[in-house]
Design a protein around this motif. Structure first.
Motif, short mmCIF file in Angstrom:
data_model
loop_
_atom_site.label_atom_id
_atom_site.label_comp_id
_atom_site.label_asym_id
_atom_site.label_seq_id
_atom_site.Cartn_x
_atom_site.Cartn_y
_atom_site.Cartn_z
N PRO A 96 43.12 52.29 38.18
CA PRO A 96 42.97 52.74 36.79
C PRO A 96 42.00 51.86 36.00
O PRO A 96 41.99 50.63 36.14
N GLY A 97 41.19 52.53 35.19
CA GLY A 97 40.20 51.83 34.39
C GLY A 97 38.94 51.49 35.15
O GLY A 97 38.04 50.83 34.60
N ARG A 98 38.86 51.94 36.40
CA ARG A 98 37.70 51.64 37.23
C ARG A 98 37.05 52.94 37.71
O ARG A 98 37.66 54.00 37.71
N VAL A 99 35.80 52.83 38.13
CA VAL A 99 35.05 54.02 38.55
C VAL A 99 35.60 54.55 39.88
O VAL A 99 36.17 53.79 40.67
N PRO A 100 35.40 55.84 40.15
CA PRO A 100 35.82 56.39 41.43
C PRO A 100 34.77 56.22 42.53
O PRO A 100 35.06 56.45 43.70
N GLY A 101 33.58 55.82 42.15
CA GLY A 101 32.47 55.77 43.11
C GLY A 101 31.72 57.08 43.13
O GLY A 101 32.27 58.15 42.87
N GLY A 102 30.43 57.00 43.41
CA GLY A 102 29.62 58.20 43.41
C GLY A 102 28.82 58.31 44.70
O GLY A 102 28.91 57.44 45.56
N SER A 103 28.10 59.36 44.88
CA SER A 103 27.95 60.41 43.89
C SER A 103 28.98 61.53 44.02
O SER A 103 29.03 62.43 43.19
N SER A 104 29.84 61.43 45.04
CA SER A 104 30.89 62.45 45.23
C SER A 104 32.11 62.08 44.40
O SER A 104 33.26 62.14 44.86
N VAL A 130 31.69 55.17 49.95
CA VAL A 130 32.01 54.29 48.82
C VAL A 130 33.15 54.87 47.97
O VAL A 130 34.11 54.16 47.66
N PRO A 131 33.12 56.15 47.56
CA PRO A 131 34.28 56.70 46.85
C PRO A 131 35.57 56.63 47.67
O PRO A 131 36.65 56.41 47.11
N ALA A 132 35.47 56.83 48.97
CA ALA A 132 36.66 56.71 49.81
C ALA A 132 37.24 55.30 49.71
O ALA A 132 38.46 55.11 49.57
N SER A 133 36.37 54.30 49.77
CA SER A 133 36.83 52.92 49.67
C SER A 133 37.45 52.63 48.31
O SER A 133 38.52 52.03 48.21
N TYR A 134 36.82 53.07 47.24
CA TYR A 134 37.31 52.78 45.89
C TYR A 134 38.61 53.51 45.57
O TYR A 134 39.42 53.02 44.78
N CYS A 135 38.80 54.69 46.15
CA CYS A 135 39.96 55.53 45.81
C CYS A 135 41.06 55.51 46.87
O CYS A 135 42.05 56.23 46.74
N GLY A 329 33.63 45.31 47.75
CA GLY A 329 34.90 44.97 47.14
C GLY A 329 35.50 46.18 46.46
O GLY A 329 35.06 47.32 46.69
N PRO A 330 36.51 45.98 45.62
CA PRO A 330 37.14 47.11 44.93
C PRO A 330 36.20 47.77 43.93
O PRO A 330 35.11 47.26 43.62
N ALA A 331 36.65 48.90 43.40
CA ALA A 331 35.87 49.64 42.42
C ALA A 331 35.59 48.78 41.19
O ALA A 331 36.49 48.11 40.67
N PRO A 332 34.36 48.79 40.67
CA PRO A 332 34.06 48.06 39.45
C PRO A 332 34.74 48.70 38.23
O PRO A 332 35.03 49.90 38.22
N LEU A 333 34.97 47.90 37.21
CA LEU A 333 35.48 48.41 35.95
C LEU A 333 34.49 49.39 35.35
O LEU A 333 33.27 49.26 35.51
N ILE A 334 35.01 50.38 34.64
CA ILE A 334 34.13 51.32 33.94
C ILE A 334 33.27 50.54 32.95
O ILE A 334 33.77 49.72 32.18
N GLY A 335 31.99 50.78 32.98
CA GLY A 335 31.06 50.09 32.10
C GLY A 335 30.43 48.86 32.72
O GLY A 335 29.43 48.36 32.21
N ALA A 336 31.01 48.36 33.82
CA ALA A 336 30.42 47.21 34.49
C ALA A 336 29.22 47.65 35.33
O ALA A 336 29.16 48.79 35.80
N GLU A 337 28.29 46.76 35.52
CA GLU A 337 27.11 47.07 36.30
C GLU A 337 27.40 46.80 37.77
O GLU A 337 27.66 45.66 38.17
N PRO A 338 27.39 47.82 38.63
CA PRO A 338 27.69 47.60 40.05
C PRO A 338 26.53 46.90 40.75
O PRO A 338 25.38 47.02 40.33
N ASP A 339 26.84 46.18 41.81
CA ASP A 339 25.80 45.55 42.62
C ASP A 339 25.36 46.56 43.67
O ASP A 339 25.83 46.58 44.81
#
Length: 390
Positions: A96-104, A130-135, A329-339
């Motif tokens: 919660p509060g983190r991105v799901p990963g894209g672009s799917s 990446v979305p699979a990993s984050y979710c 690592g885990p999903a970044p927070l919404i608004g954070a700049e991903p590496d």
């Protein structure tokens, strides 16, 4: 948080191995009578409704899956974050509060929320893994070319693939069996894993500590020798671009980034110049940079790509798979700049070589999911699915 669906569909479904399972479709795939938006309002305005289902949608429907809606995607599929400036950020219930990963992003969100059982997506540079990993989901990027992309909006055609995200390995296998073309040959079961220290050293300690036990728990022989141990790998490319002092893995990432950008501009540059779409800042910058690439950039990158293809052929013989993190690592927070560069260093080997890449939930960092990625030799999709199902 945004709804993962941009449009709902009332589909009765039909008999088949996927009967009773709900399908969420990334808004890159055509649905008959429905416009395909590709994550951008201007694309939606400038393209007519689809006359027929995309081939991947048609195959899943024929196998019994029931389409429940089209889902949010990052613009023209060129992001790994899951934040769309026009449609918002679909919810990630696993973080919660983190991105799901894209672009799917929407397909992953819909499956993770329990609103769908199968999320149809694409993976060019990691957009399923990446979305699979984050979710906390299962996802497969298939061997390049084994799933039809007819009726899907391209990004970089020599890297684009179509696969699915699910909550369990059995559903992943059933859905991919409906999508995959017949293999050219059978592949031996996986009995050996490569967990190369030169790649694992690229990720934070917490990610290594979370995922390496999962590698060991598969009960297979594990080899930690470096993957990139050829001292000449990538040197021609680096001299061509003026870069120096980079690792072979970073050389591979740069080659992937250049080739993807070149192809993305070839696919969409004319439309961008004619239609002047409003893009979010990341996508806008990537297309702007893509428009400036030269033939020398592409030639050098192609040499590195050839090196990766040869390396994968040598390192991943029958019965061997590469085991590395699906994301740093885990999903970044919404608004954070991903590496983004760190992510692509982990996803580009499969992309450059056309190999299948499986992401499966395998650990947690601070109670947030992180996924393991298994890469097999091209054509080895079924043995990856069998390993996940086991």
């Amino acid at each position: 948080m945004a709804d993962p669906f941009i449009a709902l569909v009332d589909d009765a479904g039909c008999p088949g191995p996927l009967a009773g399972l709900r399908l969420a479709v990334k808004d890159l795939f055509d649905l008959a009578g429905t416009p395909t938006g590709a994550g951008n309002p201007r694309w939606l305005e400038t393209h007519a409704p689809a006359e027929a289902d995309a081939e991947a949608v048609a195959r899943l429907r024929a196998a019994g899956a029931r389409v429940v809606g089209k889902t949010v995607t990052d613009e023209l599929a060129w992001s790994l974050n899951g934040s769309n400036v026009h449609y918002g950020v679909p919810e990630n219930p696993a973080a919660p509060g983190r991105v799901p990963g894209g672009s799917s992003s929407g397909s992953a969100s819909a499956v993770a929320l329990g609103l769908a059982d199968i999320g149809l997506g694409t993976d060019t540079g990691g957009s399923i893994r990446v979305p699979a990993s984050y979710c906390g989901l299962f996802g497969l990027r298939p061997t390049h070319g084994r799933v039809s992309l007819a009726g899907a909006v391209p990004l970089a055609p020599t890297f684009d693939t179509a696969g699915v995200l699910t909550r369990d390995a059995r559903t992943l296998r059933l859905a991919m069996e409906a999508l995959l073309d017949e293999p050219e040959e059978a592949h031996a079961p996986i009995t050996r894993l490569l967990a190369p220290r030169d790649i694992w050293d690229e990720v934070p300690d917490a990610t290594r500590d979370a995922l390496l036990p999962a590698v060991e728990s598969l009960g297979l022989d594990v080899d930690t020798a470096p993957f990139f141990d050829d001292p000449h790998f990538g040197l021609e490319h680096e001299s061509a671009t003026g870069a120096s002092g980079v690792t072979p893995l970073e050389s591979a990432r740069r080659a992937y980034a250049a080739l993807q950008a070149w192809e993305a501009w070839q696919a969409h540059g004319a439309w961008i110049e004619a239609s002047r779409p409003e893009f979010g800042p990341g996508v806008k910058a990537r297309f702007a940079n893509a428009s400036k690439l030269t033939g020398a950039d592409v030639t050098g990158a192609q040499r590195v790509r050839s090196g990766v293809v040869a390396l994968v052929r040598d390192r991943l013989p029958e019965g061997t798979a590469l085991a590395i993190p699906a994301a740093p690592g885990p999903a970044p927070l919404i608004g954070a700049e991903p590496d983004r560069e760190a992510i692509v260093r982990l996803t580009c080997i499969a992309g450059l070589s056309g190999a299948p890449g499986l992401a499966l939930p395998a650990g947690e960092v601070e109670d947030l999911p992180v996924g393991l990625q298994l890469v097999a030799t091209p054509g080895g999709d079924e043995v990856l699915l069998a390993l996940a199902d086991r």
